[in-house]
Design a protein around this motif. Structure first.
Motif, PDB file in Angstrom:
ATOM      1  N   MET A  94       0.279   4.769   1.047  1.00 59.61           N
ATOM      2  CA  MET A  94      -0.388   5.871   1.667  1.00 59.61           C
ATOM      3  C   MET A  94       0.297   6.836   2.277  1.00 59.61           C
ATOM      4  O   MET A  94       1.501   6.689   2.946  1.00 59.61           O
ATOM      5  CB  MET A  94      -1.460   5.103   2.919  1.00 59.61           C
ATOM      6  N   LYS A  95       0.072   8.205   1.952  1.00 62.16           N
ATOM      7  CA  LYS A  95       0.761   9.229   2.433  1.00 62.16           C
ATOM      8  C   LYS A  95       0.012  10.332   2.877  1.00 62.16           C
ATOM      9  O   LYS A  95      -1.419  10.464   2.622  1.00 62.16           O
ATOM     10  CB  LYS A  95       1.762   9.970   1.121  1.00 62.16           C
TER      11      LYS A  95
ATOM     12  N   VAL B   4      -4.476  14.274   6.338  1.00 64.63           N
ATOM     13  CA  VAL B   4      -5.441  13.690   5.651  1.00 64.63           C
ATOM     14  C   VAL B   4      -4.704  12.539   4.697  1.00 64.63           C
ATOM     15  O   VAL B   4      -3.693  12.926   3.923  1.00 64.63           O
ATOM     16  CB  VAL B   4      -6.260  14.312   4.662  1.00 64.63           C
ATOM     17  N   TRP B   5      -4.732  11.077   4.890  1.00 67.70           N
ATOM     18  CA  TRP B   5      -4.002  10.118   4.211  1.00 67.70           C
ATOM     19  C   TRP B   5      -4.733   9.630   3.005  1.00 67.70           C
ATOM     20  O   TRP B   5      -5.940   9.340   3.205  1.00 67.70           O
ATOM     21  CB  TRP B   5      -3.506   9.072   5.280  1.00 67.70           C
ATOM     22  N   ALA B   6      -4.036   9.378   1.896  1.00 64.35           N
ATOM     23  CA  ALA B   6      -4.892   8.536   0.647  1.00 64.35           C
ATOM     24  C   ALA B   6      -3.614   7.803   0.043  1.00 64.35           C
ATOM     25  O   ALA B   6      -2.619   8.106  -0.003  1.00 64.35           O
ATOM     26  CB  ALA B   6      -5.767   9.588  -0.058  1.00 64.35           C
TER      27      ALA B   6
ATOM     28  N   PHE C  11       0.935  -1.350   0.086  1.00 63.44           N
ATOM     29  CA  PHE C  11      -0.109   0.123  -0.132  1.00 63.44           C
ATOM     30  C   PHE C  11       0.801   1.366  -0.045  1.00 63.44           C
ATOM     31  O   PHE C  11       2.042   1.533   0.637  1.00 63.44           O
ATOM     32  CB  PHE C  11      -0.908   0.274   1.141  1.00 63.44           C
TER      33      PHE C  11
ATOM     34  N   ARG D  83      -1.584  13.609   2.365  1.00 63.93           N
ATOM     35  CA  ARG D  83      -1.935  14.420   1.369  1.00 63.93           C
ATOM     36  C   ARG D  83      -2.260  15.814   1.778  1.00 63.93           C
ATOM     37  O   ARG D  83      -2.112  16.765   0.790  1.00 63.93           O
ATOM     38  CB  ARG D  83      -2.926  13.768   0.598  1.00 63.93           C
ATOM     39  N   ARG D  84      -2.645  16.176   2.863  1.00 63.53           N
ATOM     40  CA  ARG D  84      -3.023  17.244   3.441  1.00 63.53           C
ATOM     41  C   ARG D  84      -2.630  17.341   4.878  1.00 63.53           C
ATOM     42  O   ARG D  84      -2.993  16.452   5.490  1.00 63.53           O
ATOM     43  CB  ARG D  84      -4.635  17.742   3.259  1.00 63.53           C
TER      44      ARG D  84
ATOM     45  N   ALA E 271     -10.332   8.324   1.560  1.00 64.95           N
ATOM     46  CA  ALA E 271      -9.226   8.781   2.438  1.00 64.95           C
ATOM     47  C   ALA E 271      -9.472   8.484   3.971  1.00 64.95           C
ATOM     48  O   ALA E 271     -10.552   8.300   4.296  1.00 64.95           O
ATOM     49  CB  ALA E 271      -8.937  10.340   2.273  1.00 64.95           C
TER      50      ALA E 271
END
Lengths: 353, 88
Positions: free
Chosen positions: A53-54, A351-353, A51, A56-57, A339
């Motif tokens: 997942m980073k 926020v991660w997606a 996966f 993003r905000r 997310a």
């Protein structure tokens, strides 16, 4: 009288032994159903891939620990509350702050978005749950329209609107949960049974009926019937406070996160714990849990600043996410599952997606 | 409230509750677990975290240089964060 004291002690002792023997019986009945483990049932299920997942905000603006957050049904707005007494509504796409209100107390431990998206609820050390209508009129003072709905005798630890903006469910340090009518502030139902502070609650997905689950400092997770106020099932397998409970998307199970550094899955029809998500290397408490849309992944935020992603079926950890610089205190997956957002004692939300 | 009840009252509540729970119907894990597995398999196609979303469809993924520049200008993102989010 001495004899009364004796009688009192006998009653206490006999009640204790009755409780013990009933617990033993319950254990026996539950054990009979443990014919396989969940991961054995899932043996043939395809393993998950890697996966990515980073963050993003990053939402910056709180002046102190972020304690709670919730998504709006529009999958974009987020409400968050902090130790500094502020409650902020964000647009997570642009990271803009759309609304902010200062509560009269510090430690706003609970906040929730109304299903309509037109109001938010929050509370904490003020022992209340208050509802604020959201207005885009720049001349309106949000705090002026505040409506006090719930009154507990100790801190508010969690709150959630039910299926409409009209009712709110609350959990409190006073050991109870309660259902309130927003318009009148009237107490509709109260839920007694926890032996200590209730720390979290989650409503069953609307299709599955009128129940909710709560978790507390008494290490118990309890499932309640909202109409009768009765506890339907209770589970006591955690070894410490239960900080977070979340229903499985189908409504047939729920997950819990605890100070004992484990997350667990309880199936409501098997009436027992069916999986434990833990590792020897994880020694800090899990503060918040939520499922991905299909229920295959369990995201859990921990007091060691990380977020662990678990394969619900196989019981293994899929990923570990770093980024926060202090405890992760709250975590929710967005309504459409694209997310998830985490809030932390490092004053930020990600926020991660 | 839990704090106002005596130990005896708490125990009575507990005993009553346990008596009810012992009578609940339950199904074996082989059946319950199977239903959880089937639910996951049915829903997996809809789960964005499992199937992934194309970059241009996910509102949280990169919006391009203009958006990043805006975030930087507003002090809402650091160079490092943007650089990190670009790497696959």
């Amino acid at each position: 009288m001495a004899t009364e004291g004796l009688h009192e002690n006998e009653t206490l002792a006999s009640l204790k032994s009755e409780a013990e023997s009933l617990k033993g019986k319950l254990e026996e009945e539950r054990a009979k159903l443990r014919d396989v483990e969940l991961h054995q049932v899932a043996e043939r299920v395809e393993a998950l891939g890697q996966f990515v997942m980073k963050t993003r905000r990053t939402l910056k603006g709180h002046g102190n620990k972020v304690l709670c957050m919730d998504w709006c049904k529009d999958k974009r707005r987020i409400v968050s509350s902090s130790q500094d007494g502020k409650v902020i509504v964000w647009d997570s796409f642009t990271t803009n702050k759309e609304h902010a209100v200062t509560m009269p107390c510090t430690w706003v431990m609970a906040c929730a978005y109304a299903p309509s998206g037109c109001a938010i609820a929050c509370g904490g050390l003020d022992n209340k749950c208050s509802v604020y209508p959201l207005t885009f009129d720049k001349n309106e003072n949000m705090a002026a329209k505040k409506k006090s709905v719930a009154m507990h005798t100790n801190y508010l630890s969690a709150c959630s609107f039910t299926n409409s903006d009209m009712q709110i469910l609350t959990a409190s340090g006073d050991g109870t949960c309660a259902l309130w009518d927003v318009e009148s502030g009237q107490l509709l139902q109260s839920f007694h049974g926890h032996g200590a502070d209730v720390l979290c609650l989650d409503l069953a997905p609307s299709e599955t009926g009128n129940t909710f689950v709560s978790g507390g400092c008494d290490k118990k997770a309890m499932v309640w019937d909202m109409r009768s106020g009765q506890c339907v099932q209770a589970f006591e397998t955690h070894e410490s406070d239960i900080n977070s409970v979340r229903y499985y998307p189908s409504g047939d199970a729920f997950a819990s996160g605890s100070d004992d550094a484990t997350c667990r899955l309880y199936d409501l029809r098997a009436d027992r714990e069916v999986a434990i998500y833990s590792k020897e290397s994880i020694i800090f408490g899990a503060s918040s849990v939520d499922f991905s849309l299909s229920g295959r992944l369990l995201f859990a935020g921990y007091n060691d600043y990380t977020i662990n992603v678990w394969d619900v079926l196989k019981g293994s950890r899929v990923s570990i996410l770093f980024g926060h610089e202090n405890r992760v205190s709250t975590l929710r997956v967005s309504p459409d599952g694209t997310a998830f957002c985490s809030g932390s004692w490092d004053h930020t939300l990600r926020v991660w997606a | 409230m839990a704090q106002d009840l005596s130990e005896k009252d708490l125990l009575k509540m507990e005993v009553e509750q346990l008596k009810k729970e012992v009578k609940n119907t339950r199904i074996p894990i082989s059946k319950a677990g199977k239903e959880i597995k089937e639910y996951v398999e049915a829903q997996a196609g809809n789960d964005p975290f499992l199937k992934g979303i194309p970059e241009d469809k996910n509102p949280f993924k990169e919006k391009g240089p203009t958006f990043n520049a805006l975030l930087l200008l507003l002090g809402r993102a650091s160079w490092l964060e943007i650089a990190w989010s670009r790497t696959p």
